[in-house]
Design a protein around this motif. Sequence first.
Motif, PDB file in Angstrom:
ATOM      1  N   ILE A 113       0.838  -1.203   0.000  1.00 28.04           N
ATOM      2  CA  ILE A 113       0.000   0.000   0.000  1.00 28.04           C
ATOM      3  C   ILE A 113       0.875   1.256   0.000  1.00 28.04           C
ATOM      4  CG2 ILE A 113      -1.804   1.267   1.242  1.00 28.04           C
ATOM      5  CD1 ILE A 113      -2.645  -1.391   2.522  1.00 28.04           C
ATOM      6  N   ASP A 114       0.629   2.130  -0.943  1.00 30.17           N
ATOM      7  CA  ASP A 114       1.275   3.444  -0.941  1.00 30.17           C
ATOM      8  C   ASP A 114       0.224   4.471  -0.573  1.00 30.17           C
ATOM      9  OD1 ASP A 114       2.775   5.811  -1.532  1.00 30.17           O
ATOM     10  OD2 ASP A 114       1.856   5.837  -3.525  1.00 30.17           O
ATOM     11  N   ILE A 115       0.397   5.113   0.582  1.00 27.90           N
ATOM     12  CA  ILE A 115      -0.517   6.195   0.944  1.00 27.90           C
ATOM     13  C   ILE A 115       0.146   7.504   0.562  1.00 27.90           C
ATOM     14  CG2 ILE A 115      -1.839   7.307   2.778  1.00 27.90           C
ATOM     15  CD1 ILE A 115      -1.747   4.779   4.367  1.00 27.90           C
ATOM     16  N   GLY A 175       8.358   7.245   5.250  1.00 32.08           N
ATOM     17  CA  GLY A 175       8.455   5.846   4.863  1.00 32.08           C
ATOM     18  C   GLY A 175       8.465   5.641   3.363  1.00 32.08           C
ATOM     19  N   ASP A 176       7.785   6.538   2.631  1.00 37.86           N
ATOM     20  CA  ASP A 176       7.781   6.411   1.171  1.00 37.86           C
ATOM     21  C   ASP A 176       9.189   6.590   0.608  1.00 37.86           C
ATOM     22  OD1 ASP A 176       7.735   9.045   2.050  1.00 37.86           O
ATOM     23  OD2 ASP A 176       6.532   9.793   0.374  1.00 37.86           O
ATOM     24  N   ILE A 177       9.971   7.463   1.249  1.00 31.28           N
ATOM     25  CA  ILE A 177      11.338   7.715   0.780  1.00 31.28           C
ATOM     26  C   ILE A 177      12.269   6.567   1.163  1.00 31.28           C
ATOM     27  CG2 ILE A 177      13.274   9.349   0.899  1.00 31.28           C
ATOM     28  CD1 ILE A 177      10.618  10.286  -0.537  1.00 31.28           C
ATOM     29  N   ILE A 237      15.405  11.355  -6.169  1.00 28.54           N
ATOM     30  CA  ILE A 237      14.539  12.520  -5.962  1.00 28.54           C
ATOM     31  C   ILE A 237      13.086  12.108  -6.124  1.00 28.54           C
ATOM     32  CG2 ILE A 237      14.113  14.909  -6.649  1.00 28.54           C
ATOM     33  CD1 ILE A 237      16.699  14.832  -8.243  1.00 28.54           C
ATOM     34  N   ASP A 238      12.291  12.360  -5.091  1.00 25.06           N
ATOM     35  CA  ASP A 238      10.849  12.107  -5.195  1.00 25.06           C
ATOM     36  C   ASP A 238      10.170  13.470  -5.239  1.00 25.06           C
ATOM     37  OD1 ASP A 238       8.314  11.098  -5.203  1.00 25.06           O
ATOM     38  OD2 ASP A 238       8.482   9.980  -3.335  1.00 25.06           O
ATOM     39  N   ILE A 239       9.574  13.796  -6.383  1.00 27.37           N
ATOM     40  CA  ILE A 239       8.998  15.130  -6.553  1.00 27.37           C
ATOM     41  C   ILE A 239       7.487  15.087  -6.395  1.00 27.37           C
ATOM     42  CG2 ILE A 239       8.739  17.114  -8.102  1.00 27.37           C
ATOM     43  CD1 ILE A 239      11.372  16.339  -9.381  1.00 27.37           C
TER      44      ILE A 239
END
Lengths: 636, 636
Positions: A214-216, A358-360, A379-381
């Motif tokens: 799951i990605d929130i 946590g997503d990073i 890089i997460d934009i």
Amino acid sequence: MPIAQIKFMPDNRIIQVEEGTTLLAAAAQAEIFIKSGCGGKGTCGACKVVVQSGEPQVTGTGNLTPDQLSKGVRLACKTIIQGDMIIEVPPESRLQEHQVLLGDTQKGLLQESEHDLLETFGHHPLATKQRIVLSSPTLTENTSDWARLTMELRRVLKAGDRPIHIPLSILQNLPETLRKANWDISVTLTDLESGFTVTHVEAGNNNPLFGLAIDIGTTTVVVYLIDLSNGKIVDQQGSYNKQARYGDDVISRIVYAVESEENLQLIRQAVVETINDLVDKLLSRQSIPQTDISSAVVAGNTTMTQLFLGVDPKYIRLEPYIPTMSTVPSVTARDLGLHMLPEALVHCYPSVASYVGGDIVAGTLVTDLANGEDITLFIDIGTNGEIVLGNQDWLVSCACSAGPSFEGGGITFGMRAMPGAIERVVIDSDTLDVSLKVIGKGLPVGICGSGLVDCLAKMLSAGIIDRAGNFQLGHPSGSERLRETADDKEFVLAWAHQAGGQKDVVITENDVKNIIRAKGAIYAGIRSLLNMVAVDLEMISRIVIAGGFGNYLNVHDSVRIGLLPDLEPERFEFIGNSSVKGARLALLSQRAWREAEELGRKMTYVELSVGATFMDEYVSALFLPHTDLSLFPSCH
Amino acid sequence: MPIAQIKFMPDNRIIQVEEGTTLLAAAAQAEIFIKSGCGGKGTCGACKVVVQSGEPQVTGTGNLTPDQLSKGVRLACKTIIQGDMIIEVPPESRLQEHQVLLGDTQKGLLQESEHDLLETFGHHPLATKQRIVLSSPTLTENTSDWARLTMELRRVLKAGDRPIHIPLSILQNLPETLRKANWDISVTLTDLESGFTVTHVEAGNNNPLFGLAIDIGTTTVVVYLIDLSNGKIVDQQGSYNKQARYGDDVISRIVYAVESEENLQLIRQAVVETINDLVDKLLSRQSIPQTDISSAVVAGNTTMTQLFLGVDPKYIRLEPYIPTMSTVPSVTARDLGLHMLPEALVHCYPSVASYVGGDIVAGTLVTDLANGEDITLFIDIGTNGEIVLGNQDWLVSCACSAGPSFEGGGITFGMRAMPGAIERVVIDSDTLDVSLKVIGKGLPVGICGSGLVDCLAKMLSAGIIDRAGNFQLGHPSGSERLRETADDKEFVLAWAHQAGGQKDVVITENDVKNIIRAKGAIYAGIRSLLNMVAVDLEMISRIVIAGGFGNYLNVHDSVRIGLLPDLEPERFEFIGNSSVKGARLALLSQRAWREAEELGRKMTYVELSVGATFMDEYVSALFLPHTDLSLFPSCH
Ligand code: FES
Ligand SMILES: [Mg+2]
Ligand SMILES: [Mg+2]
């Protein structure tokens, strides 16, 4: 309270609500989702609706003009229902179903490396199912049911003296379960560092076991349904995060959540409901019962994670920006209210800091960043830009508040990457004639992040703006598209008659400055991190870009406006939704999960607001592509 | 359903109930507790009431005589309310508040040895409170709240790398708690083999921490309030187990519980309510808030433990009599609904078998039975007699179904040790005149276990009965007390005019035979165990007797009737409520708790119904004191 009848147009949807409700809340009840950038404070003006009939109480008008007011335009969040009404909700005020960025499982670099990673880490899911046949008890072989089962589990699992936990709810029915199954049972367990936990006992069977990745995201929630036996993505589904009702970005959601315990519960429920809707869809499409879903791994930014768990998010936005926890205790689906096996454990990726979540960590894991000597920049934009730099020996990370421009926020005609959004722009330098590529089949109604990058690069080339983003009204073309209004200077991308709305779709000087600030923040973040660890740009082997934005990103134009560093295109990788991919990896590999927890601990977080470096870098980056052109050799 | 009004006399208590309810249930709603030995099946006749007005539906009359029926006597469990009624509940049908056997903390051997044991095991409570002062975070010292707290806890607790768990509910409010307390906090933790668990975080304080030692008996529940800092019993309180509404003994409660999920919940709630009432009394008396109660240890027989936890008890009473679990997972007070700190852990003593439960393991621990080479015999006499024999090297245990005689069940005028119960009897051998000692200040209304032992021994001495329990109607005294009725032979202990009821208080031949069977079962259990391990009576150094019965037990008379083996009185010890004492010990000492879990595993359970030994011993023990008089040399 008396009940009023509200009709929403052009949907023609009618609902009954108590008087005293806001129109914003009433619309949500009618499943019509209205934008509310400020979280219902009456300041952002995003929630405009037109009152066609009815006499509501108006408690605020924000920046509505007398003209708008006279035409019945009101802020839905500041309009209190006092009786029956007919309301028109214009398209620009709506949160619409859009092209959700699902992880790309068909093609692309990550698909390759992810497969490799699962092989590297080994396929040992957090949850497994054991088929056990027990001998039935007798008067002389009279150990208790649970002792009998433990003994056999210990043997089968080679558990040594590691603890095997069982929740009370399973013990409560264990005797009947064992005997109804005639002592031939299937036991689902989760294997964590603290020991094994039994999450289900049922009659013996060989059905496959499933898990959820799951990605929130702040905007979008994506769920993968995974077959734990082979690691395959059986199905996937994404949708808006229903928390958008309470604010567009993490800050406005925190503001909403900390107002009252009730608000925190509402906003928690909103994301739980979002996930459950997705799970329900997946399960019904695949004809899988809830009880076959034995585990879930969740990746989200720190705020999303805390809100999902109902953990007070107040101090995330107050200096010195401290999250409540880094590693997160595993929680049962029952306690969270998720549509899974009730005792299934839900594991959230650890956070590094309030703005590196946590997503990073998940993204860092799937980019295989901490492996080998080569230096990778990740890089997460999104609304925030999160940046990680490092290799096997060191990892540093930071977050730079890019603002919501790349997601369409704060831009006159900004919108997310959904049908009607302009995603490509070509401008004829002589005539300033414009060619557009629009998502979906309809007319252009706005412009999304990738379109904005394109637009800026093309406006610079065409001489519509200078390197500081100033509009050049005296452009030799004399085009009517370049014009000055009472408020601002603007460039017309699409004339009203060609556009889905009733107005010309324009980009203003102010919009351009906003985008420059956003790209400047990200580039300054990259530079600050590099300076900090004395790494030269040239030393970076790979630049991996993730996020909803990245899917459509034109690397060439991104470099031209100075969003990304000027390196050979071969060094760039697009990874799509690295968050959900990281969730899948952890679900399937105990070693990956341990590595993730390790990564979370290992990663150094740098607060960019400390010291002058970032500010200096930022100011230098407020030009196109940059003040220091030697950093962008390819742009001469 | 229409509502009827029921008035209970002589209490003069009026309640409203739905028609269709039984009188038994209605009385319970009115907090008037009526005996129901058969659990409301209409067979025991214990629930007699007199209908003074009203027209109920009668669905059973059991063994009521035509005379009783004509006088309005009905079985409360078989009388369905159809409209308003006035009901008289006679004293003999009531479960009354009685002298609850609290552990004797003033005097006696156990008090001494318990103190020694706590010294032996060491005073390290399962729950402790740590005062922690954290440095406040800054932009550069920006670890998360929980990581910051963990680090300091790890240092203070010398926790090495043992896990420190925190429940989600505490994490949810942690940020605010820390900051409101200005980083000076008190943390309550439980230390178990699986690691530490945080159960409370609050503003720093030096208030003492309390725990509960709980004995859940089938009849009686006792709670000690313990100051964990010094081990002192601050206060104690006991009461009936409210489960008595659903049946007198474990079997009838199991039968009730397995009828439906709802029944299991009702019977679970009944004991939780019992405990909560006791805790409420203790806390209000001592002005202590619920949140200072940080832990509890519970000891009870296997059925009581399973019912307390809501664990299906069905197979306890079906051959081969398998309990659900031996060791019991610790459960939060929140999940159980106990009036304590919500996240406080409640630890139940492990069971050995379906009929050797946690109360017996607790007793074994406090008798220090498994220490040294001397052999100890431990007997807990209640509805079941449980027996443990052993020393440091070996431990065997068994249970013998003694029947409820010693608790007053199945005896014409039997009753529990409460006011009005005859507890001592003296009989003049020549005249058969009787002197009585009655509990409390009132007149005799029945006879309790200790009185029955006394009575039997004295009737044997006086020649009223022979060694087989047969009544000797031709007694030379010619006393009118010894008489024959239509049904049976009986001996009058108190004439109606001296007695609290309206009838002569008698003991019948049938009563005597019941008691002989009960004492025979216990003695046979002792002998069987001894045979099994080839231990001679003389090799036993100590015989420790526990239970409600033991408080009043006359050792001399017990030996005379053959309930206890014929050894020097110096070898006997009375220990009172060993169950609650064991609960206290475990609460105060981690080593004691580990030892208890070890004891539970180490103890061998012998099922007496296997093989002929027990039956042979039992038949031989159906004489007073025994068939083989050489076993009772002191009785010649
Ligand atoms: S006859 Fe009524 S409870 Fe036994
Ligand atoms: Mg994301
Ligand atoms: Mg007891």
